[in-house]
Design an enzyme around this catalytic site. Sequence first.
Site, PDB file in Angstrom:
ATOM      1  N   CYS A   1       0.717  -1.244  -0.001  1.00  0.00           N
ATOM      2  CA  CYS A   1      -0.047  -0.150   0.101  1.00  0.00           C
ATOM      3  C   CYS A   1       0.911   1.304   0.064  1.00  0.00           C
ATOM      4  CB  CYS A   1      -0.918   0.186   1.306  1.00  0.00           C
ATOM      5  SG  CYS A   1      -1.946  -1.291   1.600  1.00  0.00           S
TER       6      CYS A   1
ATOM      7  N   ARG B   1       5.040   0.206  -6.148  1.00  0.00           N
ATOM      8  CA  ARG B   1       5.091  -0.685  -5.019  1.00  0.00           C
ATOM      9  C   ARG B   1       4.268  -1.879  -5.120  1.00  0.00           C
ATOM     10  NH1 ARG B   1       6.320   1.977   0.015  1.00  0.00           N
ATOM     11  NH2 ARG B   1       5.113   0.726   1.258  1.00  0.00           N
TER      12      ARG B   1
ATOM     13  N   TRP C   1      -2.967  -2.658  -1.651  1.00  0.00           N
ATOM     14  CA  TRP C   1      -2.374  -3.924  -1.688  1.00  0.00           C
ATOM     15  C   TRP C   1      -3.300  -5.014  -0.745  1.00  0.00           C
ATOM     16  CZ3 TRP C   1       0.438  -8.208   0.382  1.00  0.00           C
ATOM     17  CH2 TRP C   1       0.887  -8.944  -0.578  1.00  0.00           C
TER      18      TRP C   1
ATOM     19  N   ASN D   1      -2.016   2.268   5.837  1.00  0.00           N
ATOM     20  CA  ASN D   1      -0.996   0.836   5.377  1.00  0.00           C
ATOM     21  C   ASN D   1      -0.554   0.175   6.730  1.00  0.00           C
ATOM     22  OD1 ASN D   1      -0.593   2.306   2.885  1.00  0.00           O
ATOM     23  ND2 ASN D   1       1.443   2.889   3.238  1.00  0.00           N
ATOM     24  N   GLY D   2      -0.628  -1.083   6.458  1.00  0.00           N
ATOM     25  CA  GLY D   2      -0.218  -1.896   7.576  1.00  0.00           C
ATOM     26  C   GLY D   2      -1.384  -2.828   7.941  1.00  0.00           C
TER      27      GLY D   2
ATOM     28  N   GLU E   1      20.350 -16.080  -6.769  1.00  0.00           N
ATOM     29  CA  GLU E   1      19.649 -14.735  -7.365  1.00  0.00           C
ATOM     30  C   GLU E   1      19.087 -14.717  -8.662  1.00  0.00           C
ATOM     31  OE1 GLU E   1      18.767 -12.236  -5.962  1.00  0.00           O
ATOM     32  OE2 GLU E   1      18.664 -10.724  -7.628  1.00  0.00           O
TER      33      GLU E   1
ATOM     34  N   LYS F   1      15.243 -13.823 -10.090  1.00  0.00           N
ATOM     35  CA  LYS F   1      15.018 -12.648 -10.948  1.00  0.00           C
ATOM     36  C   LYS F   1      14.102 -13.367 -12.079  1.00  0.00           C
ATOM     37  CE  LYS F   1      15.617  -9.697  -9.339  1.00  0.00           C
ATOM     38  NZ  LYS F   1      16.544  -9.408  -8.203  1.00  0.00           N
TER      39      LYS F   1
ATOM     40  N   GLU G   1      10.607 -14.220 -10.922  1.00  0.00           N
ATOM     41  CA  GLU G   1       9.789 -12.921 -10.358  1.00  0.00           C
ATOM     42  C   GLU G   1       9.222 -12.435 -11.532  1.00  0.00           C
ATOM     43  OE1 GLU G   1      11.193  -9.901  -7.326  1.00  0.00           O
ATOM     44  OE2 GLU G   1      12.922 -10.790  -8.415  1.00  0.00           O
TER      45      GLU G   1
ATOM     46  N   HIS H   1      21.347 -35.721  -7.322  1.00  0.00           N
ATOM     47  CA  HIS H   1      20.874 -36.260  -6.057  1.00  0.00           C
ATOM     48  C   HIS H   1      19.263 -36.191  -6.074  1.00  0.00           C
ATOM     49  CE1 HIS H   1      24.721 -37.108  -4.117  1.00  0.00           C
ATOM     50  NE2 HIS H   1      25.063 -35.851  -4.362  1.00  0.00           N
TER      51      HIS H   1
ATOM     52  N   LYS I   1       7.104  -3.807  -4.042  1.00  0.00           N
ATOM     53  CA  LYS I   1       8.258  -3.538  -3.714  1.00  0.00           C
ATOM     54  C   LYS I   1       8.763  -3.466  -2.165  1.00  0.00           C
ATOM     55  CE  LYS I   1      12.382  -1.741  -4.985  1.00  0.00           C
ATOM     56  NZ  LYS I   1      13.202  -2.995  -5.768  1.00  0.00           N
TER      57      LYS I   1
HETATM   58  C1  F6R Z   1      13.575  -9.458  -5.489  1.00  0.00           C
HETATM   59  C2  F6R Z   1      13.296  -8.555  -4.242  1.00  0.00           C
HETATM   60  C3  F6R Z   1      12.773  -8.892  -3.045  1.00  0.00           C
HETATM   61  C4  F6R Z   1      13.492  -8.069  -2.049  1.00  0.00           C
HETATM   62  C5  F6R Z   1      12.856  -8.480  -0.728  1.00  0.00           C
HETATM   63  C6  F6R Z   1      13.499  -7.738   0.501  1.00  0.00           C
HETATM   64  O1  F6R Z   1      13.983  -8.767  -6.537  1.00  0.00           O
HETATM   65  O2  F6R Z   1      13.410  -7.470  -4.671  1.00  0.00           O
HETATM   66  O3  F6R Z   1      13.244 -10.285  -2.809  1.00  0.00           O
HETATM   67  O4  F6R Z   1      14.926  -8.143  -1.986  1.00  0.00           O
HETATM   68  O5  F6R Z   1      11.513  -8.218  -0.520  1.00  0.00           O
HETATM   69  O6  F6R Z   1      13.456  -5.986   0.497  1.00  0.00           O
HETATM   70  P1  F6R Z   1      14.337  -5.305   1.265  1.00  0.00           P
HETATM   71  O7  F6R Z   1      15.555  -5.315   0.582  1.00  0.00           O
HETATM   72  O8  F6R Z   1      13.584  -3.724   0.910  1.00  0.00           O
HETATM   73  O9  F6R Z   1      14.274  -5.521   2.538  1.00  0.00           O
END
Ligand code: F6R
Length: 605
Positions: free
Chosen positions: A2, A27, A74, A100-101, A481, A485, A488, A504, A600
């Site tokens: 949110c 976000r 959200w 928010n929250g 990683e 990516k 996602e 395995h 985000k």
């Molecule tokens: C993936 C991504 C998420 C964040 C995770 C932590 O591309 O961006 O996995 O890394 O949600 O977010 P922060 O770093 O803001 O705590």
Amino acid sequence: MCGIVGYVGNKKAIPILLEGLSKLEYRGYDSAGIATFENNKISITKDKGRVKHLQELLENHSSSSNIGIAHTRWATHGKPSKVNSHPHLDNTGKFCVVHNGIIENYADIKKFLMDNEYKFISDTDTEVIPNLINYYYAQNNFLQAVYLACKDLKGSYAIEVLCQDYPDHIIVVRKDSPLVIGTSNDGNYIASDIPAVLSHTKNFYLLEDNEIVEVYGNKLNFFNKNLEPISKKTEIISWDESAIEKNGFDDFMLKEIFEQPKTIRDTIGFKLDKDKITLDNIEFSKEFLSNISKIVIVACGTAMHAGLSAKATFENLCRIPVEVDVASEFRYKNPLVNKNTLAIFISQSGETADTIGALKIAKEKGATTLAISNVIGSSITREADLFIYTHAGPEIAVASTKAYTAQVTLLNILAFYIAQVLGYIDNKLIKSLKEDLFELPNKIETILENTEEIINISKDIYSAKDAFFLGRGIDYPVAMEGSLKLKEISYIHSEAYAAGELKHGPIALINDDFPVIAIVTDEVLASKTVSNIQEVISRGAKTIVITTENVSKAFNYIIKIPKTNQYLTPILSVIPLQLLAYYISKEKGLDVDKPRNLAKSVTVE
Ligand code: F6R
């Protein structure tokens, strides 16, 4: 997740609120809404869908209001719908709230209010807030009623409240959810994220937990958790407004990938200026570090992968055991940390609920807590004993790229620094590490100059249903990683494995044209990973190898990257993986910057 925007001043509110909401789109959200005062009456426009839809709804709305609150939702409690969208009103229509929250005890409050004849129309937790304020307003003024209502709330909240009887006021409160107030001669700008209002001001008040602010006209009255008046200072935010524009790139993610030479340069900054390595605002004594028996690194998602990538540097150079943990697990496992633990928490946003929760636990147990964040004044930096900033600038794309490489860079510098203070590395090694760090941006530029092969690979494999990422040693966290990516932003199911683990079990899934992406940069382990790749080739896999080495031509695609110090290699080897995920997503015609279901900044558990 949110987002919140608010404005009180001498300009028209609606354009400012809509612009702010559109800056918060990154976000992740499913509904949007606005409340202003029209002819001294609260007027709400809201619906599920994008900010653009809200904008269309407001098109024929001739508003002269110069006060308003706005929200992108959200969904947590209740599906995305008009009735569940914010703002929410109380039963009498006197109080209007965006939130928010999550209100954890909303069911108890709702029952209490229903017993007192309040009625509810939405499925949200938020709707209890305006009604509870209304309940207290019977005996109190607006400010006191908001204060008393917040005292009853459990959970996390950043809220803005309008009251029919105070048409020039917004009252805002925060607890465990970010909120800032930007200030200028034109008025006061409230936001959950600085980028929402950065085009109007660079002067910000960063609110602390449980602070309440009465915003009216050009005035701001701050109160502490006991409703006693307090004074606060503004902070100047140095982010450049162009950092939140695409500047000619198709997507923020591509722009942010290409910004990495600069963000690495900025993160290295002056830390290596003299003979020694120094940190921006941290100085450890040899005595303190000699008493540290364990380092724990705690984070979520990509930030956790950054921790995994730096573990080897800490262990090899500082000779201190390192545990890397997922924040949501760490916080509930009664972790083995004590006053001899250095606990490092990494968070791009600095607002991730699980990472902050984990930090609080480590602090309670006596560990020295150190936060690494990309956002000035973010909650995590205020909770921790110590903090250092990455200097990646605002990261808008949901998938983290430049913040990740900045985190790995900073963690390595921190490890070099600790090893230096402990006397484990000599001047010659420091000099060579410094040279390698300074050369990183140019090496990244070389990788970014050669995207053609990656585009070809994307065209070849974009329709795959599954993919594997493999690596050994320092390459394994990079594989994790790369896999994250890809899933996602392309929605291709992918898994990362330590290359030796494949036989395995997972190798059973390999069949014709199954994409296997392997990272081979560890000189010592290269031949072993190459053997594992041969095993998948024999079973029909399509292989893509990212490497610093001269490897067999038997692979379908080889992407050569420059060599650097082994500890810094993850900063280079991840870049082709970021580009691969990006171009595959584009090939599939997806929204790269706003992947489905993701947000985000994850401010709920
Ligand atoms: C993936 C991504 C998420 C964040 C995770 C932590 O591309 O961006 O996995 O890394 O949600 O977010 P922060 O770093 O803001 O705590």
